[in-house]
Motif scaffolding. Structure first.
Motif, short mmCIF file in Angstrom:
data_model
loop_
_atom_site.label_atom_id
_atom_site.label_comp_id
_atom_site.label_asym_id
_atom_site.label_seq_id
_atom_site.Cartn_x
_atom_site.Cartn_y
_atom_site.Cartn_z
N TYR A 23 0.83 -1.21 0.00
CA TYR A 23 0.00 0.00 0.00
C TYR A 23 0.86 1.25 0.00
CZ TYR A 23 -4.01 -2.98 1.06
OH TYR A 23 -4.98 -3.94 1.02
N LEU A 24 1.95 1.23 0.75
CA LEU A 24 2.86 2.38 0.79
C LEU A 24 3.49 2.62 -0.58
CD1 LEU A 24 4.23 4.52 2.59
CD2 LEU A 24 6.00 2.82 3.07
N SER A 25 3.83 1.55 -1.27
CA SER A 25 4.40 1.67 -2.62
C SER A 25 3.38 2.27 -3.58
CB SER A 25 4.84 0.29 -3.10
OG SER A 25 5.42 0.36 -4.37
N GLN A 26 2.14 1.82 -3.51
CA GLN A 26 1.10 2.39 -4.37
C GLN A 26 0.86 3.86 -4.04
OE1 GLN A 26 -2.26 -0.19 -3.74
NE2 GLN A 26 -1.36 -1.86 -4.89
N LEU A 27 0.87 4.19 -2.77
CA LEU A 27 0.70 5.58 -2.34
C LEU A 27 1.85 6.45 -2.84
CD1 LEU A 27 -1.00 7.56 -0.59
CD2 LEU A 27 0.51 6.95 1.31
N LYS A 28 3.07 5.93 -2.81
CA LYS A 28 4.23 6.69 -3.27
C LYS A 28 4.15 6.94 -4.77
CE LYS A 28 8.02 8.80 -2.72
NZ LYS A 28 7.90 10.16 -2.24
N VAL A 29 3.68 5.98 -5.54
CA VAL A 29 3.51 6.18 -6.98
C VAL A 29 2.50 7.29 -7.25
CG1 VAL A 29 2.65 5.11 -9.11
CG2 VAL A 29 4.22 3.85 -7.65
N ALA A 30 1.37 7.25 -6.54
CA ALA A 30 0.34 8.29 -6.71
C ALA A 30 0.85 9.66 -6.28
CB ALA A 30 -0.92 7.91 -5.92
N GLN A 31 1.57 9.72 -5.16
CA GLN A 31 2.10 11.00 -4.68
C GLN A 31 3.11 11.58 -5.65
OE1 GLN A 31 5.47 11.19 -2.85
NE2 GLN A 31 5.23 13.39 -2.66
N THR A 32 3.97 10.74 -6.22
CA THR A 32 4.95 11.21 -7.19
C THR A 32 4.27 11.72 -8.45
OG1 THR A 32 6.56 9.65 -6.32
CG2 THR A 32 7.01 10.57 -8.48
N ALA A 33 3.24 11.02 -8.91
CA ALA A 33 2.51 11.46 -10.10
C ALA A 33 1.85 12.82 -9.87
CB ALA A 33 1.47 10.42 -10.49
N LEU A 34 1.23 13.00 -8.71
CA LEU A 34 0.59 14.29 -8.42
C LEU A 34 1.61 15.41 -8.30
CD1 LEU A 34 -2.13 13.20 -5.83
CD2 LEU A 34 -2.48 14.00 -8.18
N THR A 35 2.76 15.11 -7.72
CA THR A 35 3.81 16.13 -7.59
C THR A 35 4.36 16.52 -8.96
OG1 THR A 35 4.40 15.17 -5.46
CG2 THR A 35 5.98 16.66 -6.44
N LEU A 36 4.57 15.54 -9.83
CA LEU A 36 5.07 15.84 -11.17
C LEU A 36 4.04 16.58 -12.02
CD1 LEU A 36 7.07 12.59 -11.98
CD2 LEU A 36 7.99 14.84 -11.42
N LEU A 37 2.75 16.33 -11.75
CA LEU A 37 1.71 17.05 -12.49
C LEU A 37 1.64 18.52 -12.11
CD1 LEU A 37 -1.19 14.44 -12.58
CD2 LEU A 37 0.19 15.26 -14.49
N ALA A 38 2.24 18.90 -10.98
CA ALA A 38 2.25 20.31 -10.57
C ALA A 38 3.28 21.12 -11.35
CB ALA A 38 2.53 20.41 -9.08
N HIS A 54 7.00 -11.43 -3.74
CA HIS A 54 7.52 -10.09 -3.49
C HIS A 54 6.66 -9.08 -4.21
CE1 HIS A 54 9.49 -9.97 -7.52
NE2 HIS A 54 9.47 -11.29 -7.34
N LEU A 55 7.02 -7.80 -4.14
CA LEU A 55 6.22 -6.74 -4.74
C LEU A 55 6.76 -6.33 -6.10
CD1 LEU A 55 5.74 -4.48 -1.60
CD2 LEU A 55 4.09 -6.06 -2.59
N THR A 56 5.87 -5.76 -6.92
CA THR A 56 6.28 -5.16 -8.17
C THR A 56 6.48 -3.66 -7.96
OG1 THR A 56 4.02 -4.67 -8.87
CG2 THR A 56 4.90 -6.83 -9.49
N PHE A 57 6.85 -2.95 -9.00
CA PHE A 57 7.00 -1.50 -8.93
C PHE A 57 5.69 -0.83 -8.51
CE2 PHE A 57 6.53 2.64 -10.97
CZ PHE A 57 7.65 3.30 -10.51
N TRP A 58 4.58 -1.39 -8.93
CA TRP A 58 3.26 -0.81 -8.67
C TRP A 58 2.69 -1.23 -7.32
CZ3 TRP A 58 2.79 2.95 -11.90
CH2 TRP A 58 3.36 2.84 -13.15
N GLY A 59 3.42 -2.03 -6.54
CA GLY A 59 2.96 -2.43 -5.22
C GLY A 59 2.08 -3.66 -5.21
N ARG A 60 2.10 -4.42 -6.29
CA ARG A 60 1.31 -5.65 -6.36
C ARG A 60 2.21 -6.86 -6.15
NH1 ARG A 60 -1.32 -2.42 -10.31
NH2 ARG A 60 -3.45 -2.00 -9.64
N ARG A 61 1.60 -7.98 -5.86
CA ARG A 61 2.34 -9.20 -5.59
C ARG A 61 2.83 -9.84 -6.89
NH1 ARG A 61 0.60 -14.46 -2.14
NH2 ARG A 61 2.03 -15.90 -3.15
N GLN A 62 4.04 -10.39 -6.81
CA GLN A 62 4.59 -11.15 -7.92
C GLN A 62 5.32 -12.35 -7.34
OE1 GLN A 62 7.22 -9.01 -10.50
NE2 GLN A 62 7.70 -10.79 -11.73
N ASP A 63 5.14 -13.50 -7.95
CA ASP A 63 5.82 -14.73 -7.52
C ASP A 63 6.96 -15.04 -8.47
OD1 ASP A 63 2.76 -16.44 -6.53
OD2 ASP A 63 4.01 -15.02 -5.44
N THR A 64 8.11 -15.38 -7.90
CA THR A 64 9.27 -15.77 -8.69
C THR A 64 9.71 -17.14 -8.20
OG1 THR A 64 9.96 -13.46 -8.89
CG2 THR A 64 11.62 -15.13 -9.34
#
Length: 194
Positions: free
Chosen positions: A51-66, A125-135
């Motif tokens: 969830y923190l990873s997903q939140l960080k992606v959204a926060q970065t997108a909003l900051t860059l949109l400014a 483990h997690l992906t860049f987008w904060g979702r689960r991935q199995d390896t």
């Protein structure tokens, strides 16, 4: 009659929804779909990190949109250069933090599974987008903890392959070993972990 779109079923396969996808062969090696895996390790906080990873992606997108409105306002004299540099610095810092956090979160182990035969280690483990991935790794390729430079008492311990292709981190201090016998079969003796 429902409106067709993403929620309608396709005519070819009545059990498949439009927009859904099946896993590719890269995600799951052949033969592992039918095997049963036993959970040997779990780090419960991995969901919060997702969830923190997903939140960080959204926060970065909003900051860059400014930035574009800031540039527009600066070109019309509505914003000073100092204010524009401040917004640019915040956006740059947010982008750098996103890169660093996602690099760490993608390597953090949430769950470890071992198949019944003890030949395959599945790392969740997690992906860049904060979702689960199995390896999946062959157990023969996993470097035992006794051969690693890390000590089991450290906060994070590396899980590596002999080929050196990927490295993951798990925390023995905050994670739980659920099946000590299978964990020992993969990573070696755990006498120092008691």
């Amino acid at each position: 009659r429902p409106v067709c779109g993403l929620w309608c079923r396709t005519g070819q396969d009545p059990g498949r929804w439009v927009g859904s996808r099946t896993p590719t062969l890269k995600e799951k090696p052949a033969g592992t779909e039918t095997e049963k895996f036993q959970m040997v390790y779990r780090f419960d906080a991995i969901r919060a990190f997702g969830y923190l990873s997903q939140l960080k992606v959204a926060q970065t997108a909003l900051t860059l949109l400014a930035l574009p409105p800031g540039l527009y306002w600066y070109s019309h004299g509505l914003v000073t250069l100092g204010s524009l540099c401040f917004v640019g610095g915040i956006a740059g810092f947010a982008l750098a933090m996103l890169c660093w956090m996602s690099h760490f979160f993608r390597r953090l182990v949430g769950i470890l599974y071992v198949n019944e035969a003890g030949t395959v280690l599945r790392v969740a483990h997690l992906t860049f987008w904060g979702r689960r991935q199995d390896t999946d790794w062959p157990v023969a390729e996993v470097v035992p903890m006794m051969e690693s430079r890390d000590r089991p008492q450290e906060l994070f311990v590396r899980i590596q392959q002999y080929s050196g292709k990927q490295t993951f981190y798990l925390t023995l201090r905050y994670g739980r070993i659920l099946d000590r016998e299978r964990f020992t079969q993969v990573f070696g003796m755990l006498d120092t972990l008691k």
